[in-house]
Design an enzyme around this catalytic site. Structure first.
Site, PDB file in Angstrom:
ATOM      1  N   ASN A  67     -12.902  29.152  30.828  1.00 61.63           N
ATOM      2  CA  ASN A  67     -12.684  30.412  30.904  1.00 61.63           C
ATOM      3  C   ASN A  67     -11.537  30.901  30.096  1.00 61.63           C
ATOM      4  OD1 ASN A  67     -14.270  31.853  32.689  1.00 61.63           O
ATOM      5  ND2 ASN A  67     -13.118  30.997  34.575  1.00 61.63           N
ATOM      6  N   HIS A  84     -13.336  35.317  30.427  1.00 58.80           N
ATOM      7  CA  HIS A  84     -14.389  35.259  31.621  1.00 58.80           C
ATOM      8  C   HIS A  84     -15.636  35.483  31.547  1.00 58.80           C
ATOM      9  CE1 HIS A  84     -13.081  34.779  35.914  1.00 58.80           C
ATOM     10  NE2 HIS A  84     -14.119  35.747  36.227  1.00 58.80           N
ATOM     11  N   ASP A 139     -20.182  20.738  41.454  1.00 58.63           N
ATOM     12  CA  ASP A 139     -18.898  21.509  41.039  1.00 58.63           C
ATOM     13  C   ASP A 139     -18.950  21.426  39.187  1.00 58.63           C
ATOM     14  OD1 ASP A 139     -16.031  22.791  42.119  1.00 58.63           O
ATOM     15  OD2 ASP A 139     -16.132  21.873  39.990  1.00 58.63           O
ATOM     16  N   GLU A 178     -17.313  28.148  40.874  1.00 54.80           N
ATOM     17  CA  GLU A 178     -18.183  27.241  39.911  1.00 54.80           C
ATOM     18  C   GLU A 178     -18.717  26.170  40.737  1.00 54.80           C
ATOM     19  OE1 GLU A 178     -15.425  26.553  40.961  1.00 54.80           O
ATOM     20  OE2 GLU A 178     -14.562  24.805  39.929  1.00 54.80           O
ATOM     21  N   ASP A 238     -19.030  33.557  32.560  1.00 53.34           N
ATOM     22  CA  ASP A 238     -20.013  34.012  33.541  1.00 53.34           C
ATOM     23  C   ASP A 238     -21.268  33.526  32.951  1.00 53.34           C
ATOM     24  OD1 ASP A 238     -18.352  35.177  35.226  1.00 53.34           O
ATOM     25  OD2 ASP A 238     -18.567  37.089  34.610  1.00 53.34           O
TER      26      ASP A 238
HETATM   27  N1  GTP Z   1     -16.166  33.156  34.527  1.00 51.61           N
HETATM   28  C1  GTP Z   1     -16.098  32.853  35.724  1.00 51.61           C
HETATM   29  N2  GTP Z   1     -15.274  31.988  36.290  1.00 51.61           N
HETATM   30  C2  GTP Z   1     -15.102  31.971  37.633  1.00 51.61           C
HETATM   31  C3  GTP Z   1     -15.988  32.283  38.449  1.00 51.61           C
HETATM   32  N3  GTP Z   1     -15.810  31.909  39.906  1.00 51.61           N
HETATM   33  C4  GTP Z   1     -14.632  31.025  39.588  1.00 51.61           C
HETATM   34  N4  GTP Z   1     -14.301  31.040  38.342  1.00 51.61           N
HETATM   35  C5  GTP Z   1     -13.290  30.118  37.637  1.00 51.61           C
HETATM   36  O1  GTP Z   1     -13.429  28.698  37.800  1.00 51.61           O
HETATM   37  C6  GTP Z   1     -12.446  28.258  37.611  1.00 51.61           C
HETATM   38  C7  GTP Z   1     -12.216  26.965  38.594  1.00 51.61           C
HETATM   39  O2  GTP Z   1     -11.000  26.164  38.231  1.00 51.61           O
HETATM   40  P1  GTP Z   1     -10.599  25.091  38.912  1.00 51.61           P
HETATM   41  O3  GTP Z   1     -10.964  24.985  40.257  1.00 51.61           O
HETATM   42  O4  GTP Z   1      -9.307  24.775  38.596  1.00 51.61           O
HETATM   43  O5  GTP Z   1     -11.597  23.702  38.521  1.00 51.61           O
HETATM   44  P2  GTP Z   1     -11.915  23.293  36.976  1.00 51.61           P
HETATM   45  O6  GTP Z   1     -11.298  23.905  36.059  1.00 51.61           O
HETATM   46  O7  GTP Z   1     -13.374  23.516  36.981  1.00 51.61           O
HETATM   47  O8  GTP Z   1     -11.462  21.726  37.102  1.00 51.61           O
HETATM   48  P3  GTP Z   1     -12.250  20.609  38.136  1.00 51.61           P
HETATM   49  O9  GTP Z   1     -13.065  21.431  39.176  1.00 51.61           O
HETATM   50  O10 GTP Z   1     -10.925  19.590  38.590  1.00 51.61           O
HETATM   51  O11 GTP Z   1     -13.235  19.752  37.105  1.00 51.61           O
HETATM   52  C8  GTP Z   1     -11.293  29.037  37.632  1.00 51.61           C
HETATM   53  O12 GTP Z   1     -10.721  29.318  36.471  1.00 51.61           O
HETATM   54  C9  GTP Z   1     -11.853  30.120  38.508  1.00 51.61           C
HETATM   55  O13 GTP Z   1     -11.254  31.257  37.826  1.00 51.61           O
HETATM   56  C10 GTP Z   1     -16.932  33.404  37.972  1.00 51.61           C
HETATM   57  O14 GTP Z   1     -17.653  34.002  38.761  1.00 51.61           O
HETATM   58  N5  GTP Z   1     -16.797  33.762  36.691  1.00 51.61           N
END
Ligand code: GTP
Length: 363
Positions: free
Chosen positions: A238, A243, A230, A273, A247
């Site tokens: 983001n 966004h 992860d 992610e 990506d």
């Molecule tokens: N740009 C982009 N962002 C994505 C995609 N899929 C998921 N995300 C973003 O990934 C982020 C995941 O955030 P969280 O689950 O809060 O986790 P984090 O900020 O990585 O924090 P930790 O996992 O605790 O380290 C969210 O803001 C989602 O919108 C994608 O395909 N593209």
């Protein structure tokens, strides 16, 4: 020559050899039965030993071709031999029957076999050669032997039909081959689309799921290990850069990830992610080592302010009863890695140990 003797095996209906094989099988079986019946009739009813012997030889040749096709899978060789056999049969028949009947009509059967069995180019050349021989035979019958019912008009009509049927059959064969090719390419493209994650071009979750299930079923003594990965604090990237920038970061990480694994590992996007790596025949210790190497390689400086990092949970099949449990153990390990401060690898085994230590301390 090598191609002629290379066995080809039966696959689905999209295989260009599927119908060729079917046509040859049917013709050869009918050929063996018909020739054996003719041999019996010639021997017992017409008392013609020479014709009966000829029929028996024909039946043996057809049976041998059937054997080469069914048991040795030599479809190229059988296609050639079968086409040549038909050509020889017709020419022999024409020279025996001369102009006494309309025997030259049998020549109409040659192009469909030649084009279908040998393809548009080889079929063309073989048909041209055989039609030239038929034409010479017909010329001999009409003008040298002076066959009573055949005239110059019949000769010219036959040649015209020869030429037109060559052109038509070549056109049909070309159309058929192109349509087959197109279908084949489309099915490859669709298959790829069904397995691929659109953004990162890695395998998608559906493919990872089904691969994990089938690898789990087929596993032997060595375990399968998985790495659930992860991206750390991805939401911040983001939120701060948008966004689209997020990506691009995901694409970069995916590229680096697929460069960091071994050829037989399966890498895909698990969702958002998160990425999953399936490492077949890999012990838990080796998987933890692999995860550590990947973690270091995914520390990418994306711009002056952002350097990515990942947390990885590792689990292996030697401690689980199902693929679902394997995933859930990797997920628990990943959760621990996040709780312990991110940018680290957590093995499920040590995650459990540290969880039980915590429980003991509280008690
Ligand atoms: N740009 C982009 N962002 C994505 C995609 N899929 C998921 N995300 C973003 O990934 C982020 C995941 O955030 P969280 O689950 O809060 O986790 P984090 O900020 O990585 O924090 P930790 O996992 O605790 O380290 C969210 O803001 C989602 O919108 C994608 O395909 N593209």
């Amino acid at each position: 020559m090598k191609k002629l003797l290379r066995p080809t095996y039966i696959s689905g209906k999209l295989d260009p050899n599927y119908r060729r094989r079917q046509l040859l099988e049917v013709c050869l079986v009918i050929g063996v039965i018909a020739l054996l019946l003719l041999a019996i009739l010639n021997l017992f009813l017409f008392d013609a030993l020479d014709l009966a012997t000829l029929d028996a030889v024909g039946a043996s040749i057809a049976a041998s071709l059937w054997y080469l096709l069914k048991k040795r899978h030599l479809i190229e060789l059988v296609s050639w031999l079968f086409t040549l056999m038909i050509g020889l049969l017709i020419t022999t028949f024409l020279s025996l029957a001369a102009g006494n009947n309309n025997g030259y009509l049998w020549t109409a059967l040659f192009p469909p076999f030649a084009f279908f069995l040998l393809g548009k180019n080889k079929g063309l050349w073989v048909t041209v050669v055989f039609f030239s021989i038929f034409t010479l035979q017909l010329y001999d019958t009409i003008f040298v032997q002076q066959a009573p019912h055949l005239t110059l008009g019949a000769f010219l009509n036959t040649i015209e039909v020869f030429v037109i049927s060559i052109l038509l059959y070549r056109f049909y064969e070309k159309t058929r081959t192109e349509a087959n090719q197109l279908l084949h390419e489309q099915s490859i493209r669709l298959d790829k689309m069904a397995k691929t994650d659109k953004l990162t071009q890695l395998f998608n979750r559906q493919y990872l799921d089904s691969t994990l299930f089938s690898l789990y079923k087929e596993r032997r003594s060595l375990p399968i290990s998985i790495l659930l990965l992860d991206v750390d604090l991805f939401k911040r990237i983001n939120d701060e850069y948008g966004h689209l920038f997020g990506d691009e970061v995901l694409i970069k990480l995916a590229q680096r990830l697929s460069e960091s694994v071994r050829g037989y590992d399966v890498v895909g996007r698990w969702g958002g992610e998160e990425f999953l790596i399936i490492a077949p025949n890999t012990s838990h210790l080796d998987a933890v080592e692999l995860a550590e190497r990947i973690r270091k390689r995914l520390n990418i400086k994306v711009n002056d302010a952002v350097t990515t990092s990942v947390s990885i949970g590792v689990s292996s099949t030697d401690r689980v009863k199902s693929p679902e449990e394997l995933i859930s153990q990797a997920d628990r390990a990943l959760y621990q890695a996040k709780s312990n401060g991110r940018n680290r690898v957590q093995s499920f085994v040590s995650a459990v140990e540290s969880e039980s230590r915590k429980v003991n301390n509280t008690v």
